[in-house]
Scaffold this motif. Structure first.
Motif, mmCIF file in Angstrom:
data_model
loop_
_atom_site.group_PDB
_atom_site.id
_atom_site.type_symbol
_atom_site.label_atom_id
_atom_site.label_comp_id
_atom_site.label_asym_id
_atom_site.label_seq_id
_atom_site.Cartn_x
_atom_site.Cartn_y
_atom_site.Cartn_z
ATOM 1 N N PRO A 1 112.232 114.796 1.875
ATOM 2 C CA PRO A 1 112.693 113.417 2.058
ATOM 3 C C PRO A 1 113.187 112.831 0.740
ATOM 4 O O PRO A 1 112.791 113.281 -0.337
ATOM 5 C CB PRO A 1 111.430 112.693 2.558
ATOM 6 N N PRO A 2 114.047 111.830 0.796
ATOM 7 C CA PRO A 2 114.606 111.228 -0.426
ATOM 8 C C PRO A 2 113.517 110.696 -1.355
ATOM 9 O O PRO A 2 112.485 110.189 -0.902
ATOM 10 C CB PRO A 2 115.471 110.079 0.107
ATOM 11 N N ASP A 3 113.763 110.862 -2.658
ATOM 12 C CA ASP A 3 112.883 110.316 -3.703
ATOM 13 C C ASP A 3 111.492 110.937 -3.708
ATOM 14 O O ASP A 3 110.547 110.361 -4.270
ATOM 15 C CB ASP A 3 112.761 108.788 -3.577
ATOM 16 N N ILE A 4 111.336 112.087 -3.078
ATOM 17 C CA ILE A 4 110.056 112.799 -3.135
ATOM 18 C C ILE A 4 110.278 114.090 -3.905
ATOM 19 O O ILE A 4 110.972 115.004 -3.442
ATOM 20 C CB ILE A 4 109.512 113.071 -1.721
ATOM 21 N N ASN A 5 109.686 114.168 -5.100
ATOM 22 C CA ASN A 5 109.910 115.299 -5.994
ATOM 23 C C ASN A 5 108.655 116.106 -6.291
ATOM 24 O O ASN A 5 108.749 117.230 -6.798
ATOM 25 C CB ASN A 5 110.491 114.800 -7.329
ATOM 26 N N SER A 6 107.497 115.548 -6.000
ATOM 27 C CA SER A 6 106.251 116.228 -6.364
ATOM 28 C C SER A 6 105.424 116.577 -5.131
ATOM 29 O O SER A 6 105.634 116.028 -4.045
ATOM 30 C CB SER A 6 105.409 115.339 -7.287
ATOM 31 N N VAL A 7 104.489 117.471 -5.328
ATOM 32 C CA VAL A 7 103.570 117.863 -4.258
ATOM 33 C C VAL A 7 102.730 116.675 -3.826
ATOM 34 O O VAL A 7 102.532 116.429 -2.630
ATOM 35 C CB VAL A 7 102.667 119.027 -4.722
ATOM 36 N N ASN B 1 97.152 115.244 -11.983
ATOM 37 C CA ASN B 1 97.434 114.603 -10.697
ATOM 38 C C ASN B 1 98.486 115.437 -9.988
ATOM 39 O O ASN B 1 99.411 115.961 -10.623
ATOM 40 C CB ASN B 1 97.937 113.174 -10.944
ATOM 41 N N MET B 2 98.383 115.572 -8.677
ATOM 42 C CA MET B 2 99.340 116.398 -7.945
ATOM 43 C C MET B 2 100.743 115.804 -7.961
ATOM 44 O O MET B 2 101.711 116.481 -7.621
ATOM 45 C CB MET B 2 98.873 116.624 -6.507
ATOM 46 N N ASN B 3 100.872 114.547 -8.385
ATOM 47 C CA ASN B 3 102.207 113.965 -8.558
ATOM 48 C C ASN B 3 102.956 114.604 -9.722
ATOM 49 O O ASN B 3 104.162 114.411 -9.874
ATOM 50 C CB ASN B 3 102.105 112.452 -8.790
ATOM 51 N N GLU B 4 102.246 115.348 -10.552
ATOM 52 C CA GLU B 4 102.874 116.038 -11.685
ATOM 53 C C GLU B 4 103.512 117.363 -11.283
ATOM 54 O O GLU B 4 104.348 117.900 -12.008
ATOM 55 C CB GLU B 4 101.840 116.318 -12.784
ATOM 56 N N VAL B 5 103.123 117.926 -10.138
ATOM 57 C CA VAL B 5 103.501 119.298 -9.775
ATOM 58 C C VAL B 5 104.792 119.294 -8.966
ATOM 59 O O VAL B 5 104.919 118.577 -7.969
ATOM 60 C CB VAL B 5 102.366 119.973 -8.975
ATOM 61 N N ASP B 6 105.751 120.111 -9.385
ATOM 62 C CA ASP B 6 107.066 120.140 -8.743
ATOM 63 C C ASP B 6 106.971 120.648 -7.303
ATOM 64 O O ASP B 6 106.404 121.711 -7.049
ATOM 65 C CB ASP B 6 108.016 121.026 -9.545
#
Length: 599
Positions: free
Chosen positions: A179-185, A228-233
């Motif tokens: 989905p748009p603007d979603i880049n991390s796990v 944080n899982m927001n860091e993972v591609d």
């Protein structure tokens, strides 16, 4: 490798003299495990304080030991291993806690069975039983006020979470976009969680399920090695290849795998307490000998493109995929001119080597790569070192005089109320004031290792802060946590608390590698690229190995093992190999697995 006791075993952390258990635990947690002193001599020729050797292996962790074994198996024994610590094993280390108990401070499990060379070695040497009866595993999930979650809800949320995580994996192989603007796990999983919980009407039920999802995401940071899982591609998560068979525990401790790996390496070939200070890898002949090339003075060397520096000769590249060359030792040791690479150590020792196998961890490379290599590494390699993530994951062991958890319970999941944390800005969450009051909320569970031994995990900035605390403070906080979540004021204080400190370790700088947002699998491949002293060289001056150089098995011990074998193969490859054979002992299926494109 042969299944017998070594005549001259290399030092093992499980055999060191740790008379005082508490002191040993504290020393090991701080990376100061005692060493009985490895041999200080070398198989090379020492002249005027300089030791000449064909191959110098930097690091006696899994990758270094694997490379040494592969050289020996192919008839080359003219090598030395220099290790900064006073022991072998790197991030594999266990310590005794009394009552015949050992705890793993580093590597914990063999990840997978099929095609895993570590599992094959363990079975071959009787370190693990092929027939394994799993122990009953009962997880209890409780909130901060002691409310225990019904198992049906826990199972429902766990199954949904696994489904969300698998969908993240699929982006690596599939063509469709997220989905748009979603880049991390983390962003993708939270997006799915929001959709999933939108159908839940009861606010209390919805909140409870959200807390379970949050707990599982914290657990994932320890598995992945991040804050944080927001860091993972998101697009790169699936680049990691998971081997089938589950996680295997070695009954004698993970460090028991070091014995068969070091058994055939002569003790005098491993030099411990010998940290490397400088690697002069591109040198040219002058009237006075070999001197380091000044990159700025030569136009041809200022171009650090892969063509100039890292192009692998066709003949060498043809045998890279897990093969061995069957030939005499004299052929396989016919390397580049002696002394092509100069390595200076902090203790004053100097080595001149035809080739170097560098297994220095990514965490150390991040801190030292600009000063460690002379000349500096090519720009593409420096960028990849900076791009990749080397996260912090630590363990907290709590040792008790007597059992206090129900015999049926194997793990207590901690469902922290994260509402207040969600309102904190990213900048504020990095401050000491915030971490001092909240670091312990990153502990997602306490697992029962034995009836009197609990294990907690913590990751990221909270783990880094925990490393600065006295163990008594950590023990008191863990006791407070258990009393609150179990609603039991009589939970005893542990008689001992052992905390790891992998971020603080000079020779690790963290736990293991992961791919953050903006980085790619290609960055790992860049780290694995060998360096050639000049475009005409047929074999590399430096070959890189370690878990951070395996593009499919990064973060694992088997990834480190396979990378060490591949690094050795770069040097063993003849310019025109007569015959290429697979590993001859017949037990190593991993070579076959690589042959069918696991990496």
């Amino acid at each position: 490798m042969v299944d017998k006791e070594p005549k001259t075993p290399a030092p093992s952390p499980t055999e060191e003299g740790l008379a005082d258990i508490a002191a040993a635990a504290a020393a090991a947690a701080a990376g100061r495990v005692a060493d009985d002193g490895a041999a200080a001599s070398s198989t090379g020729t020492a002249q005027g304080g300089i030791t000449n050797v064909k191959v110098l292996i930097i690091g006696a962790g899994m990758a270094g030991l694997s490379a040494a074994n592969h050289l020996l198996q192919n008839g080359c024994d003219d090598f030395l291993i220099v290790e900064a610590r006073g022991r072998v094993g790197g991030r594999i280390v266990s310590i005794p806690l009394g009552n015949n108990q050992k705890v793993e401070l580093g590597a914990n499990w063999i990840h997978g069975v099929l095609g895993n060379p570590i599992f094959e070695i363990a079975v071959q040497h009787g370190l693990v039983s092929v027939v394994n009866v799993p122990k009953p595993h009962k997880v209890v999930a409780t909130t901060e006020d002691g409310h225990q979650v019904p198992f049906s809800i826990l199972q429902e949320i766990y199954e949904a979470y696994v489904c969300f995580l698998r969908r993240c994996d699929e982006y690596f192989l599939c063509q469709y976009s997220p989905p748009p603007d979603i880049n991390s796990v983390g962003e993708h999983i939270n997006y799915e969680i929001e959709i999933y919980l939108s159908s839940v009407q009861d606010p209390k039920e919805k909140r409870l399920k959200q807390l379970i999802f949050n707990c599982l995401l914290k657990r994932e940071t320890c598995i992945t090695g991040c804050h944080n899982m927001n860091e993972v591609d998101l697009l790169e998560l699936g680049s990691y290849t998971e081997l089938q068979g589950g996680n295997i525990v070695l009954p004698a401790g993970y460090s028991s795998i070091l014995r068969p790996l070091s058994a055939q390496i002569p003790k005098e070939s491993i030099l411990t307490k010998c940290p490397v200070k400088k690697i002069h890898w591109k040198r040219k002949k002058t009237f006075t000998g070999l001197e380091t090339v000044d990159e700025n003075s030569e136009d041809e060397d200022s171009d650090d493109s892969q063509k100039t520096v890292t192009e692998v000769p066709t003949a060498a590249n043809s045998v890279m995929r897990g093969a061995s060359v069957e030939s005499n030792a004299s052929n396989n040791c016919d390397f580049a001119p002696e002394g092509a690479v100069r390595v200076d150590c902090e203790n004053g020792r100097v080595f001149h080597a035809s080739h170097v196998i560098c297994t220095i961890p990514l965490g150390v490379l991040k801190q030292t790569h600009r000063t460690l290599f002379d000349p500096e590494l090519p720009h593409y390699k420096q960028e990849s070192i900076e791009n990749l993530m080397f996260g912090t994951v630590d363990k907290i062991f709590l040792v008790y005089e007597r059992p206090f958890l129900s015999a049926a319970v194997s793990e207590v999941m901690l469902l922290w109320d994260d509402d207040k944390q969600d309102a904190v800005s990213e900048e504020e969450s990095t401050t000491e004031a915030y971490l001092s009051k909240n670091w312990y909320k990153k502990i997602y569970s306490f697992a029962k290792i034995t009836d009197t031994l609990l294990l907690g995990w913590v990751s990221g900035r909270e783990a880094e802060y925990m490393e600065t605390l006295p163990h008594e403070v950590v023990a008191d906080k863990c006791t407070e946590i258990l009393r609150n979540f179990l609603q039991d004021p009589y939970v005893p204080k542990p008689k001992m608390c052992v905390c790891t400190s992998w971020k603080s370790q000079t020779y690790t700088g963290g736990a293991y590698t992961s791919i953050p947002v903006g980085a790619t699998q290609e960055d790992i491949e860049n780290l694995a690229q060998p360096l050639y002293a000049n475009p005409q060289a047929t074999k590399p001056a430096i070959v890189f190995a370690g878990e951070h150089t395996h593009s499919s098995f990064y973060s694992t011990v088997h990834g480190a093992y396979l990378s060490g074998r591949t690094a050795a193969q770069y040097l063993l490859a003849n310019d025109e190999p007569d015959e290429i054979i697979m590993e001859s002992d017949g037990s190593d299926l991993s070579a076959w697995m690589q042959g069918i494109a696991l990496d």
